[in-house]
Structure formats: structure tokens, C-alpha cells
Enzyme design. Structure first.
Site, short mmCIF file in Angstrom:
data_model
loop_
_atom_site.label_atom_id
_atom_site.label_comp_id
_atom_site.label_asym_id
_atom_site.label_seq_id
_atom_site.Cartn_x
_atom_site.Cartn_y
_atom_site.Cartn_z
N CYS A 184 52.47 58.31 33.51
CA CYS A 184 50.99 58.75 33.65
C CYS A 184 50.12 58.43 32.38
O CYS A 184 48.71 58.51 32.75
CB CYS A 184 51.06 60.36 33.71
SG CYS A 184 51.92 60.64 35.39
N ASP A 199 50.00 65.58 30.73
CA ASP A 199 51.34 66.21 31.39
C ASP A 199 52.51 66.74 30.40
O ASP A 199 53.61 66.35 30.55
CB ASP A 199 51.68 64.85 32.32
CG ASP A 199 50.95 64.78 33.22
OD1 ASP A 199 49.90 65.22 33.49
OD2 ASP A 199 51.26 63.79 34.18
N LYS A 228 46.27 67.15 38.59
CA LYS A 228 46.32 65.84 39.16
C LYS A 228 47.35 65.59 40.25
O LYS A 228 48.53 66.11 39.82
CB LYS A 228 45.97 64.64 38.19
CG LYS A 228 47.34 64.60 37.40
CD LYS A 228 46.99 63.63 36.10
CE LYS A 228 48.24 63.47 35.42
NZ LYS A 228 49.32 62.86 35.92
C1 C5J Z 1 54.54 61.58 34.24
C2 C5J Z 1 56.17 60.85 35.75
N1 C5J Z 1 53.73 62.46 33.87
N2 C5J Z 1 56.86 60.02 34.75
N3 C5J Z 1 55.18 61.42 35.43
O1 C5J Z 1 54.67 60.46 33.41
O2 C5J Z 1 56.61 60.98 36.98
#
Ligand code: C5J
Length: 221
Positions: A162, A25, A129
Site C-alpha cells: 500500500c 494503513d 480506501k
Molecule cells: C497494505 C496489504 N496496507 N499488505 N495492505 O499494505 O495487503
């Protein structure tokens, strides 16, 4: 040929042929101003220190010929894959609303895409995702199994959300997981510290913790 990475709680052997780098991400919505992360009240500059070490590990992984996988958190434009419980937080709706980089966390929008510094190249799978974990409702496990992957090197954001969710999913599916501590970031320094402690506790209960220079040394050995 087997390689060894220096890590906590103990050094680990891995085979580059069965190892993948997974970059979680690293999207504009989390790392750049104006995205989902900032709208939730976070200071995105705290995540930006991961970009340079991630770039160095990515370069080393590409040179070593190990598999590279990228993930992106986000939803279909009609939000049909976004559960109401995720859509509304504290009475406010963020996901799907317009932001400076397009609709927040919506696939195809500029903010949803991976930052230019770490952009995927041809042949590197990108996993879209809907959840925090990259195995949930995706074909990641199938893609990794098809390549015979056994070991995962983790980079990305955010550490306690994540990255950790994906790492726990991976550990339960039998992968050996190594987190590179300077390549994963959190908006909350104390969450970063304790998330990493939890991973390597009790003899690597979820996995190992190492860093970018140790990973690069191992990959180029
Ligand atoms: C991720 C989030 N990618 N913090 N998402 O960690 O909402």
C-alpha cells in the site's frame, strides 16, 4: 520558509505549508496479532518496529503544523466494494470473515481501525480506501489539492504494497514523495530493501528515501 531534508538520491527542499505527512494503513488488522496480515501467514512483529519512529515523526509534524492524513484499507460491511478477485485468494476467503478483532478488513470493526499509538486527532483526515492505493476510489487528491499540497512524507505499511502503490499514484499526480525508511515496514525484509531501492533509482524515479531523524531535523529546523 523552505526547509531541506537530507535524502537519497539527493537532498530536497520543501515548504511545510505545502507538505503533508501521510500515514498508510497503520491498522490493527496489519500490525497486531489476529488480523488480516497474520491470517495470511505473516509475522506482524516485523511491522511493529515502525511504530516508535512513526510516533516521533507524527509528533514533529503536529508541532510543525504540517497537514497529517491517515489511510485505512477496508470495505463496506456488505463487501459490495470488494472485488471477487480480492475477496478470494488461493481458494480461501479472509476479508469479511470473523477474526479476534472483528470481521477482517471491514469498516467499523476494531481490527480495521488505526492502532492507538498513532490515532488521528481532530482535523486530520482519515481516508477509507477499498484498494491498495490511497488515490483509487477516494477523495484524497481533492483533499490534498484543496490544501495546495505538493510534497508528501510517507510512513506506514506495508512498504511494497500500500505504501508503494500510493506513492506511485502520487508521483503520477505530480507530488514529490519522500519515504521515511524506518517508518515503513514489510513482512518481507528483502521486499523492503528492493522497494526502497526502486523508489530512489534513476534520479528519484518515484521519489526520495530518507528517515525519521532526518525528517524530524528538517521539520524542527
Ligand atoms: C497494505 C496489504 N496496507 N499488505 N495492505 O499494505 O495487503
Amino acid at each position: 520558509m523552505l526547509k531541506t531534508i537530507q535524502a537519497d538520491p539527493f537532498d530536497l527542499q520543501f515548504d511545510p505549508v505545502t507538505t503533508a505527512l501521510i500515514i498508510i494503513d497503520m491498522q490493527r488488522d496489519f500490525v497486531e496479532p489476529g488480523g488480516f496480515g497474520e491470517l495470511l501467514g505473516n509475522d506482524v512483529s516485523l511491522l511493529r518496529s515502525t511504530i516508535e519512529p512513526c510516533q516521533q515523526v507524527l509528533e514533529a509534524a503536529r508541532k510543525a503544523g504540517i497537514m497529517v492524513v491517515h489511510t485505512r484499507e477496508g470495505h463496506r460491511p456488505d463487501l459490495s466494494d470488494c472485488p471477487p478477485a480480492k475477496l478470494t485468494r488461493g481458494g480461501k476467503t479472509f476479508i469479511g470473515t470473523p477474526g479476534p478483532c472483528g470481521r477482517i478488513l471491514v469498516r467499523g470493526e476494531k481490527g480495521h481501525d488505526i492502532i492507538p499509538e498513532l490515532y488521528p486527532i481532530a482535523g486530520e483526515p482519515v481516508i477509507d480506501k477499498p484498494g491498495k492505493g490511497a488515490f483509487y476510489a477516494t477523495d484524497l487528491h481533492l483533499i490534498l489539492q484543496t490544501r495546495g499540497i505538493k510534497t508528501l512524507l510517507f510512513c506506514g505499511v506495508t512498504t511494497e504494497v500500500c505504501v508503494t502503490t500510493t506513492l506511485r499514484e502520487a508521483n503520477d499526480r505530480g507530488y514529490e514523495c519522500i519515504v521515511l525508511e524506518d517508518c515503513v515496514g514489510s513482512y518481507f525484509p528483502e521486499f523492503q530493501k528492493y522497494a526502497l531501492m526502486m523508489i530512489k533509482a534513476q534520479g528519484a524515479i518515484f521519489g526520495w528515501v530518507s528517515n525519521s531523524s532526518k525528517a524530524i531535523a528538517a521539520l524542527s529546523a
